[in-house]
Design an enzyme around this catalytic site. Structure first.
Site, PDB file in Angstrom:
ATOM      1  N   TYR A   1      -1.163  -5.141  -8.352  1.00 62.60           N
ATOM      2  CA  TYR A   1      -1.204  -4.247  -7.194  1.00 62.60           C
ATOM      3  C   TYR A   1      -2.499  -3.429  -7.198  1.00 62.60           C
ATOM      4  CZ  TYR A   1       0.373  -0.446  -4.075  1.00 62.60           C
ATOM      5  OH  TYR A   1       0.481   0.485  -3.065  1.00 62.60           O
TER       6      TYR A   1
ATOM      7  N   LYS B   1      -5.636  -3.495  -4.443  1.00 61.69           N
ATOM      8  CA  LYS B   1      -6.051  -2.286  -3.731  1.00 61.69           C
ATOM      9  C   LYS B   1      -7.510  -1.939  -4.024  1.00 61.69           C
ATOM     10  CE  LYS B   1      -2.153  -1.392  -1.644  1.00 61.69           C
ATOM     11  NZ  LYS B   1      -2.032  -1.682  -0.203  1.00 61.69           N
TER      12      LYS B   1
END
Length: 251
Positions: A152, A156
């Site tokens: 994740y 990002k």
């Protein structure tokens, strides 16, 4: 009259959480919102709540064909796009050693390739706007070392860098399109609930100023999106906005 009266908006992952709040606030301020989600029923439910100012579409953001279909529909309906909110996301709880290649690829497909496709394929429509706005949803995970959210955080971080290049590209091409990123900390959404092991268990977020370490409400993010998509934010591009209740400045 709302801040976004007459604008055409697309929000990915609009069927729940932050995406749902974004759709609702954009519509409240006068935008016509395309609510897209891989869960077609969830998108339809959100659009029904909003009413005539919303259109629901099934949309897998990792699929180029799906993006082409969504943009084809918007082009036929309006011939332009004013607002793109790349919000769709997934989370895998696994550190660098535990993350599988399949998990890493899936997270990158949704949150990195999905944003790339949304921007690349959307620019021809956004370039027809008089004040186009791209909001790419990032996270404080792109600023800190969150080992349990390895894939994740990687996705990002890629979106954070990619967005700056998109902002510069739009200026260099003479497009009236701005691109900014938002970096929320913990916000009370199904994604956070799942990551914290409490799927389906929603906690109430109190009103007023919150203490350090508190979880924010979806509208704490959506309200900033409304401003960044408005004509008032014409001078803001390439920025990254921490929506974190001061988390990033604490020792």
């Amino acid at each position: 009259m709302g801040k976004l009266e007459g604008k055409i908006a697309l929000v990915t992952g609009g069927g729940s959480g932050l995406g749902k709040a974004d759709c609702q606030r954009l519509a409240e301020e006068g935008a016509l919102v395309y609510v897209t989600d891989v869960n077609a029923d969830a998108a339809t439910a959100v659009a029904a709540e909003i009413g005539g100012a919303a259109v629901a579409l099934r949309h897998d953001v990792s699929s180029e064909a799906d993006w082409q279909a969504v943009y084809g529909r918007i082009a036929r309906d309006h011939a332009r796009l004013d607002i793109l909110v790349n919000n769709a996301g997934i989370v895998v709880v696994a550190d660098p050693e535990a993350t599988t290649v399949e998990q890493f690829d899936r997270v990158m497909d949704v949150m990195c390739k999905g944003v790339f496709l949304g921007c690349k394929l959307g620019l021809p429509l956004l370039a027809k706007s008089e004040n186009g706005s791209i909001i790419n949803m990032c996270s404080t995970a792109s600023h800190f070392g969150y080992a349990p959210f390895f894939a994740y955080s990687a996705a990002k971080g890629a979106v954070r860098s990619m967005s700056k290049s998109i902002a510069v590209h739009c200026q260099d091409q003479g497009y009236k399109v701005r691109c900014n990123t938002l970096h929320p900390s913990s916000i009370e959404t199904p994604l956070i609930q799942s990551a914290e092991g409490r799927a389906g268990e929603e906690h109430e977020v109190p009103e007023g100023i919150l203490p350090p370490g508190a979880t924010g409400a979806p509208n704490d993010v959506a309200n900033l999106i409304v401003y960044l998509c408005s004509d008032e934010a014409r001078f803001l591009t390439g920025g990254e906005y921490l929506v974190d209740n001061g988390l990033s400045i604490r020792p």
